[in-house]
Scaffold this active site. Structure first.
Site, PDB file in Angstrom:
ATOM      1  CG  HIS B  11      -2.146  -0.784   1.051  1.00 23.41           C
ATOM      2  ND1 HIS B  11      -2.115  -2.153   0.970  1.00 23.41           N
ATOM      3  CD2 HIS B  11      -3.439  -0.428   0.905  1.00 23.41           C
ATOM      4  CE1 HIS B  11      -3.346  -2.598   0.803  1.00 23.41           C
ATOM      5  NE2 HIS B  11      -4.159  -1.579   0.761  1.00 23.41           N
TER       6      HIS B  11
HETATM    7  N1  LIG Z   1     -12.422  -9.496   0.909  1.00 28.14           N
HETATM    8  C1  LIG Z   1     -13.463  -8.690   0.664  1.00 28.14           C
HETATM    9  N2  LIG Z   1     -14.594  -9.181   0.121  1.00 28.14           N
HETATM   10  C2  LIG Z   1     -15.645  -8.373  -0.139  1.00 28.14           C
HETATM   11  N3  LIG Z   1     -15.650  -7.067   0.136  1.00 28.14           N
HETATM   12  C3  LIG Z   1     -14.568  -6.540   0.692  1.00 28.14           C
HETATM   13  C4  LIG Z   1     -13.414  -7.304   0.974  1.00 28.14           C
HETATM   14  N4  LIG Z   1     -12.467  -6.486   1.499  1.00 28.14           N
HETATM   15  C5  LIG Z   1     -13.017  -5.255   1.531  1.00 28.14           C
HETATM   16  N5  LIG Z   1     -14.277  -5.271   1.042  1.00 28.14           N
HETATM   17  C6  LIG Z   1     -15.202  -4.171   0.873  1.00 28.14           C
HETATM   18  O1  LIG Z   1     -14.467  -3.034   0.481  1.00 28.14           O
HETATM   19  C7  LIG Z   1     -14.843  -1.931   1.298  1.00 28.14           C
HETATM   20  C8  LIG Z   1     -13.668  -1.001   1.490  1.00 28.14           C
HETATM   21  O2  LIG Z   1     -13.279  -0.491   0.253  1.00 28.14           O
HETATM   22  P1  LIG Z   1     -12.081   0.544   0.139  1.00 28.14           P
HETATM   23  O3  LIG Z   1     -12.120   1.089  -1.221  1.00 28.14           O
HETATM   24  O4  LIG Z   1     -12.118   1.472   1.283  1.00 28.14           O
HETATM   25  O5  LIG Z   1     -10.819  -0.400   0.240  1.00 28.14           O
HETATM   26  P2  LIG Z   1      -9.805  -0.594   1.445  1.00 28.14           P
HETATM   27  O6  LIG Z   1     -10.359  -1.567   2.386  1.00 28.14           O
HETATM   28  O7  LIG Z   1      -9.389   0.710   1.981  1.00 28.14           O
HETATM   29  O8  LIG Z   1      -8.643  -1.245   0.604  1.00 28.14           O
HETATM   30  P3  LIG Z   1      -7.275  -1.848   1.064  1.00 28.14           P
HETATM   31  O9  LIG Z   1      -7.454  -3.331   1.048  1.00 28.14           O
HETATM   32  O10 LIG Z   1      -6.361  -1.372   0.007  1.00 28.14           O
HETATM   33  O11 LIG Z   1      -6.985  -1.302   2.406  1.00 28.14           O
HETATM   34  C9  LIG Z   1     -15.321  -2.548   2.581  1.00 28.14           C
HETATM   35  O12 LIG Z   1     -16.245  -1.716   3.220  1.00 28.14           O
HETATM   36  C10 LIG Z   1     -15.957  -3.851   2.136  1.00 28.14           C
HETATM   37  O13 LIG Z   1     -17.314  -3.689   1.786  1.00 28.14           O
END
Ligand SMILES: Nc1ncnc2c1ncn2[C@@H]1O[C@H](COP(=O)(O)OP(=O)(O)OP(=O)(O)O)[C@@H](O)[C@H]1O
Ligand SMILES: [Mg+2]
Lengths: 205, 239
Positions: B11
């Protein structure tokens, strides 16, 4: 009369507008149980979708969906990128070379989209993710018209997103919080509900 | 000879670059490419950057990708799906990258480099490390190796006459040499033991100049392995 490539572009423009409007809300939801970037990620991704759709106008629904997929995969920058990207990619494959999408095609596209998210993220219902909005939406996506079908899907997604509040996250950033993730809505479930609501509103016009 | 390349997906650009820096020190001839952060320099992951890094790391022998968390896994997975000869491993980022880099430096093939990364979790004498990863990491690979290990290994006692003992560079030398042999080598110092192929485990022993280590080996090239270890020590690891 089915949903053409042009109708899809209209729906995606509405989706981009909704995401922009709810950018801060999504950021705030993600700030509580994540890293606070979901609104930023989604807004960046959908703005890029608008740019891509302006630059070239794909003439089949499948081509539109594919352009959305590759743009989101490249531009979102968080989990939502590969997840929604895979969803749109699978939806694109599912609608094949249809010139217009009938209600049955929409159901198939939504089902394929859910399959893509599950394949990519390995989340199950109840893990407090976008799956908790899309899974009930797919099951509710029935109707004789696109309007009916999408209205039912959007309503189910909203209920599903609300139902993520008490859940303990088992996937994504929020899972690092364990029990402390309970009591807050999942940002990805919320954005899924917002997207489906935008599609439903366009269909109702 | 072309070596297996590595891509570090993170990241953060700084984190990816740092991991690459640490790994490169022990594997000067391996192409290790960082893919960290978003295109605009923020925290996040960038599929296009990962795909480009994969391309740069490929020199004919394949590429192993390691990732930090969440979407880094997803974008790496997507890049691997569209690239032949690319392998994604679920290993701890720093240890896995270092172990994979040392294996690649030693000329190991794609399977073995991937395996070295997975095995990096198995650091003997490191209970905290072992515990922390047990739930999240695919340890099937390391279990099957342990199961295949025959009994009654040959053992030698080796005095360390160089000044720093089994520190970073000597440890990397040993691990590199052991990776090239078809043998299971265990180095014991006091109560602690280390896999002879694991740089970090060897370093973690804390054996210094003037100490003695017990080296045992099994497998078809066990004797060569013991001899190689003794030779390296006798040369003071070219210090
Ligand atoms: N393994 C997964 N399966 C399904 N949905 C997921 C998964 N991981 C995260 N999410 C969804 O993605 C959303 C978050 O999206 P966002 O764009 O903020 O990514 P992030 O979690 O910040 O990414 P990163 O993994 O880069 O930290 C969560 O609220 C959830 O709904
Ligand atoms: Mg986030």
């Amino acid at each position: 009369m089915g949903c053409t490539a042009n109708d899809l572009v209209t729906a995606l423009k509405a989706a981009a507008a909704t995401i922009e409007e709810h950018r801060v809300e999504l950021i705030q939801l993600d700030r509580v149980i994540g890293d606070g970037d979901h609104g930023e990620n989604m807004d960046r991704g959908f703005k890029a979708v608008l740019t891509a759709l302006d630059a070239n106008t794909p003439d089949t629904p499948a081509a539109v969906l594919k352009l959305v997929a590759t743009t989101l995969i490249s531009k979102v920058g968080g989990a939502a990128g590969p997840l929604y990207g895979t969803a749109f990619l699978r939806a694109s494959t599912a609608v094949k070379d249809r010139a217009e999408l009938e209600p049955a095609d929409l159901t198939e596209a939504l089902t394929a989209a859910l399959g893509g998210i599950v394949a990519r993220g390995k989340a199950e219902p109840g893990d407090k993710t976008m799956v908790d909005a899309l899974d009930p939406a797919v099951r509710a996506a029935k109707g004789d018209t696109a309007t009916e079908l999408l209205a039912a899907a959007a309503a189910a997604a909203e209920t599903g997103a609300d139902a993520t509040v008490p859940l303990v996250a088992r996937k994504g950033r929020a899972s690092y919080l364990g029990e402390r993730s309970a009591g807050h809505m999942d940002p990805g479930a919320r954005s899924t509900a917002l997207l489906l609501r935008a599609f439903a509103e366009v269909a109702a016009r | 000879m072309s070596r297996v390349g590595l891509v570090v997906v993170s990241h953060s650009a700084g984190l990816a670059a740092g991991v690459v820096e640490v790994a490169a020190q022990m594997a000067p001839d391996v192409i290790v490419v960082p893919a960290g952060g978003t295109a605009d320099g923020g925290i996040g992951t960038d599929f296009d950057a990962v795909a480009a890094a994969l391309d740069r790391a490929e020199s004919g022998a394949g590429v192993v990708l390691l990732y930090d968390l969440g979407s880094a896994r997803m974008v790496a997975e997507m890049a691997v799906e569209v690239t032949e000869g690319a392998r994604l491993v679920d290993a701890p980022l720093v240890e896995g990258t270092v172990a994979a880099a040392v294996a690649a430096q030693g000329g190991a093939d794609l399977d073995d480099v991937a395996h070295a990364a997975l095995e990096a979790v198995e650091v003997p004498g490191g209970p905290v490390v072992a515990e922390g990863v047990a739930g999240g990491v695919d340890i099937i690979g390391s279990q099957s190796i342990a199961a295949a290990q025959p009994t009654a290994p040959a053992e030698v006692v080796v005095p360390l006459t160089n000044e720093i003992g089994l520190h970073a560079r000597p440890a990397a030398m040993v691990a590199r040499a052991m990776t090239q042999l078809d043998a299971r080598v265990t180095v014991r110092y006091g109560d602690a033991t280390a896999d002879g192929r694991s740089v970090l485990a060897l370093m973690a022993l804390g054996a210094r100049g003037g100490d003695e280590v017990h080296v045992s080996a099994t497998g078809p090239q066990a004797d060569e392995a013991l001899q190689t270890f003794q030779d390296l020590a006798a040369r003071d690891f070219d210090e």
